[in-house]
Design an enzyme around this catalytic site. Structure first.
Site, PDB file in Angstrom:
ATOM      1  NE  ARG A 248      -4.240  -1.549   0.353  1.00 11.94           N
ATOM      2  CZ  ARG A 248      -4.334  -2.695  -0.314  1.00 11.94           C
ATOM      3  NH1 ARG A 248      -3.351  -3.075  -1.112  1.00 11.94           N
ATOM      4  NH2 ARG A 248      -5.416  -3.449  -0.185  1.00 11.94           N
ATOM      5  CD  GLU A 277      -2.044   3.075  -6.461  1.00 13.23           C
ATOM      6  OE1 GLU A 277      -2.943   2.379  -6.996  1.00 13.23           O
ATOM      7  OE2 GLU A 277      -1.108   2.580  -5.821  1.00 13.23           O
ATOM      8  CG  HIS A 295      -1.692  -0.975  -7.757  1.00 15.50           C
ATOM      9  ND1 HIS A 295      -2.426  -0.258  -6.852  1.00 15.50           N
ATOM     10  CD2 HIS A 295      -1.659  -2.242  -7.274  1.00 15.50           C
ATOM     11  CE1 HIS A 295      -2.828  -1.046  -5.864  1.00 15.50           C
ATOM     12  NE2 HIS A 295      -2.370  -2.270  -6.111  1.00 15.50           N
TER      13      HIS A 295
END
Length: 554
Positions: A248, A277, A295
């Site tokens: 995270r 994000e 990601h």
């Protein structure tokens, strides 16, 4: 454990359940929906605002990924939707509290992307070590410069792993296969289980920093893990260490990473996740010895198939049978919870208390239910205790999955029940042990819903189970209580409630003090308390405020 929810699944008049798919889903997941009896589904992606709110009100279940944002406004007035399943782990795009208030169960698929995330972690670790990205870019630019891209081998190096759940354990196994030594931190993984996994367990993150060559984190983002690695930790870490984060954004302080790279304290940084994000603009992207991806931890064909199939199975099983698995919120059936809710709160608070008091490295937990409560469904109380026990290290724990999360960390759970009355009509005693240390505590309910701590170890007491608790072991002699009160007064800390418990009935022996404080006590204050002859130890335990219940209990 299967627990029905307040809004029990009920098929439409023709016996069919309606499901909406809100994001792109792997074909294998859709095939599962096609094959499921009594399931009708529609694919409606890129919904937002009023269109999303209206759509959700027309379906019994929903499957999503991270694209759609299901807010409180999206669920407002919804009386039809019964479950939302996220095909993936993170559920930040779903308002779980709003869903819980409406009796909507939110589930995720924690197992489906475990291997993919672990592999991506290793890919970043290796790519960073061998400078693969800049070497490839150099070749594309027409250069051939072997000396410029001399890398480092990982064999014989030490990897620090923070968080040893599913993904952390998979990363550790892969690192060991590369000949790395693995040092791990997870307060709820026992040393025995760590040894079985080939991991050398440490008691704190700071303890591992001076000796590791690489660091990877696999925890949720919680108040305890936010900026877990910041300026102070970067200064302490072994010079030249490389840091990886596929968990995270926000666990690493990116400003501290930037300064560490500039000073040469850090040898490299690899990131797959970011505080905000999508992230397309970061000072780190342009720096040397940095490898970043957008990601991609779960972005493999196999992972997307896995989470899609798992999500559909979870949703269909719930709609058809009412069984809940992998819930990240849940509202229990009021009829099932009515007689145990106050004691579920006691069990939850006992878990929080003992998790802090013991300090970690747990191997065994035993719960004993005595009196009237032993005649109820104590499985709910065991789960509530487990949720409290690991509350400070994961935001995933709730009454449905907490036992599983504990057992994954090698914690053995047991329970005993006795209908014989003790001092109170009902009471719960919890004992936790591991790493050569054992701690126990007992609690009960005063009135209808007031949790009370009635025993700590061998000491009887009577204390509120909420807020800041200062617990100190001392000799039962004059002057101790007055001294502690003076120290707290000088530190501007007010005492709201005080309880003292003796080991026996005679004065002069060992005793324990429990003070409920209006605010937390500093490390300086605790140190001053223990300076007094006759005071052996002092610890500040932080419990939820009175009436503050987790979503799944409220």
């Amino acid at each position: 454990m299967s627990v029905a929810t307040e809004k029990n699944p009920a098929a439409t008049n023709d016996g069919t359940y309606r499901v909406i798919v809100l994001d792109d889903l792997a074909e294998e997941g859709l095939a599962k929906l096609d094959a499921a009896p009594n399931i009708q589904y529609d694919i409606r992606t890129k919904l937002a605002g009023e269109e999303l709110r209206q759509a959700l009100s027309e379906y019994d279940g929903a499957v999503c990924r991270s694209g759609v944002k299901i807010t409180a406004e999206s669920l407002e007035g919804n009386t039809q939707l019964k479950a939302i399943v996220r095909a993936g782990v993170g559920t930040d795009n779903i308002d779980k509290v709003a869903a819980a208030r409406l009796g909507i169960v939110v589930m995720n698929t924690p197992a489906g992307n475990t291997v993919s995330t672990a592999e991506h972690t290793m890919a970043l670790l290796l790519g960073l070590s061998r400078k693969l990205a800049p070497a490839h870019a150099s070749l594309k630019a027409g250069a051939w410069d072997r000396k410029k891209f001399k890398g480092s081998q990982v064999f014989g190096k030490t990897l620090g792993v923070v968080g040893l759940g599913r993904i952390g354990q998979e990363v550790s196994a892969r690192a060991a296969a590369f000949g790395m030594e693995v040092v791990g931190y997870d307060p709820f993984l026992s040393r025995e289980r760590a040894e079985e996994l080939g991991i050398r367990k440490v008691d704190t993150v700071d303890e591992m920093l001076p000796e590791i060559d690489y660091l990877t984190v696999h925890t949720p983002l919680t108040p305890e893990t936010t900026n877990l690695i910041s300026t102070e930790q970067v200064a302490r870490i072994k010079k030249g260490a490389r840091l990886i984060n596929c968990a995270r954004g926000g666990i690493y302080d990116e400003g501290a990473l930037e300064e560490g790279l500039k000073s040469g304290q850090l040898g490299g940084v690899a990131l797959d996740v970011y505080p905000d994000e999508p992230c397309t603009d970061s000072p780190l992207f342009a720096m040397d010895n940095v490898l970043c991806t957008p990601h991609l931890g779960a972005s493999t064909e196999e992972a997307q198939i896995g989470v899609a199939v798992e999500a559909v199975d979870l949703l269909v099983n719930y709609l058809v049978t009412g069984e809940i698995q992998s819930a990240v919120n849940t509202t229990l059936d009021p009829n099932a919870l009515k007689t145990v809710r106050p004691y579920a709160d006691v069990a939850y608070r006992l878990g929080i208390l003992l998790g802090q008091w013991h300090g970690g490295g747990l191997k065994n937990c035993e719960l004993e239910f005595q009196g009237e409560i032993a005649e109820k469904d104590t499985r709910i109380l065991v789960s509530a205790f487990c949720a409290g026990l690991i509350r400070n290290f994961t935001d995933e724990a709730n009454i449905i999955n907490a036992e599983l999360l504990c057992r994954e960390r090698g914690i053995e759970l047991s329970r005993k029940e006795s209908t014989a009355y003790g001092t109170f009509s009902s009471q719960i005693t919890a004992t936790v042990s591991g790493d050569g240390k054992t701690c126990s505590a007992s609690g009960t309910v005063f009135g209808k819903d007031m949790p009370r701590l009635i025993r700590l170890g061998e000491y009887r007491t009577e204390a509120f189970m909420d807020g800041n608790l200062l617990v100190f072991h001392h000799q039962d002699v004059p002057g101790i209580i007055g001294y502690v009160g003076s120290v707290l007064s000088e530190e501007n800390v007010n005492i709201a409630q005080m309880a003292v418990g003796r080991q026996g009935t005679e004065a002069g022996g060992s005793a324990i003090g429990v003070l409920n404080l209006d605010s937390g006590a500093s490390e300086k204050a605790l140190a001053r308390v223990t300076e007094k002859d006759g005071i052996e130890s002092a610890i500040l335990l932080q419990l939820p405020e009175a009436g503050d219940l987790p979503d799944w209990l409220a």
